[in-house]
Design a protein around this motif. Structure first.
Motif, PDB file in Angstrom:
ATOM      1  N   THR A  65      -4.761  -8.074   1.884  1.00 43.79           N
ATOM      2  CA  THR A  65      -6.110  -7.541   2.022  1.00 43.79           C
ATOM      3  C   THR A  65      -6.196  -6.103   1.527  1.00 43.79           C
ATOM      4  N   VAL A  66      -5.199  -5.303   1.849  1.00 49.03           N
ATOM      5  CA  VAL A  66      -5.250  -3.869   1.583  1.00 49.03           C
ATOM      6  C   VAL A  66      -4.804  -3.503   0.172  1.00 49.03           C
ATOM      7  N   ALA A  67      -3.809  -4.183  -0.369  1.00 50.04           N
ATOM      8  CA  ALA A  67      -3.224  -3.790  -1.662  1.00 50.04           C
ATOM      9  C   ALA A  67      -4.262  -3.597  -2.773  1.00 50.04           C
ATOM     10  N   PRO A  68      -5.222  -4.507  -2.944  1.00 45.08           N
ATOM     11  CA  PRO A  68      -6.189  -4.299  -4.029  1.00 45.08           C
ATOM     12  C   PRO A  68      -7.146  -3.124  -3.785  1.00 45.08           C
ATOM     13  N   LEU A  69      -7.229  -2.633  -2.562  1.00 47.56           N
ATOM     14  CA  LEU A  69      -8.167  -1.570  -2.221  1.00 47.56           C
ATOM     15  C   LEU A  69      -7.551  -0.179  -2.272  1.00 47.56           C
ATOM     16  N   MET A  70      -6.244  -0.107  -2.486  1.00 43.47           N
ATOM     17  CA  MET A  70      -5.573   1.195  -2.511  1.00 43.47           C
ATOM     18  C   MET A  70      -6.041   1.996  -3.727  1.00 43.47           C
ATOM     19  N   PRO A  71      -6.040   3.327  -3.623  1.00 38.90           N
ATOM     20  CA  PRO A  71      -6.487   4.155  -4.747  1.00 38.90           C
ATOM     21  C   PRO A  71      -5.465   4.216  -5.889  1.00 38.90           C
ATOM     22  N   PHE A  72      -4.361   3.527  -5.751  1.00 46.11           N
ATOM     23  CA  PHE A  72      -3.343   3.404  -6.792  1.00 46.11           C
ATOM     24  C   PHE A  72      -3.034   1.921  -6.923  1.00 46.11           C
ATOM     25  N   ARG A  73      -2.339   1.568  -7.962  1.00 44.83           N
ATOM     26  CA  ARG A  73      -1.960   0.170  -8.152  1.00 44.83           C
ATOM     27  C   ARG A  73      -0.771  -0.144  -7.236  1.00 44.83           C
TER      28      ARG A  73
END
Length: 192
Positions: free
Chosen positions: A83-91
């Motif tokens: 859930t969180v990985a795609p929303l991080m400000p970095f890849r």
């Protein structure tokens, strides 16, 4: 990100319950720390903390089947990272996801095995996290400039980007599904 989308995400976060909110916040922190750690600490030193590097098929690398409680926790960690990985400000690449998931699992007393592999052959390599690159039939990776290393593998088995994934007692936590062209190089296991 638009204001409307940000408001929707804040509303969703407010309605998922305290337990899931905690998992989301922990996943955010662990992914950010994993990114910094992977930048700051040389990989051999970091890998030494993960345990022994075992070759694929080593019986010590087989994780014991988890009980229902451990499987539920592993699936919740999977959900939080996914859930969180795609929303991080970095890849948040597969290796950051693997490091974060392993830490979240360890905090809960569950053994997560971190696997590393590399793609061999032509075509798309890696999982839905989008880390892989396409390898053309001439052995050159698309999307970047060719190097002499690319030319050296032309005509032989072509290697593509590496990949990391985590499983915990039969639960596929991060980095899945695996591409058929992926070959495991080894995994890190804490051996007694």
């Amino acid at each position: 990100m638009s204001v409307a989308r940000l408001v929707r995400r804040a509303r969703t976060f407010a309605t998922i319950g305290a337990d899931r909110q905690g998992l989301v916040l922990e996943a955010v922190v662990r992914l950010a720390v994993a990114r910094l750690v992977l930048i700051a600490i040389p990989f051999p030193r970091l890998a030494a903390r993960w345990g022994m590097l075992l070759p694929p098929g080593d019986p010590r690398a087989a994780s014991a089947p988890a009980d229902d409680h451990a499987r539920r926790i592993a699936r919740r960690v999977q959900w939080a990272i996914e859930t969180v990985a795609p929303l991080m400000p970095f890849r948040a690449a597969c290796v950051q996801q693997a490091v974060a998931a392993r830490g979240m699992l360890a905090r809960r007393g569950i053994v997560g095995i971190v696997h590393f592999g590399i793609g061999i052959g032509t075509g798309s390599v890696m999982s839905r996290d989008g880390i892989g690159q396409r390898v053309a039939s001439n052995g050159r990776m698309t999307g970047r400039r060719s190097t002499s290393a690319d030319d050296a593998v032309s005509g032989r088995a072509q290697l593509s980007a590496g990949h990391a994934w985590v499983d915990a007692g039969g639960v596929k936590v991060t980095g899945f599904p695996l591409d058929a062209a992926l070959v495991e190089l080894g995994c890190f296991v804490r051996c007694p």
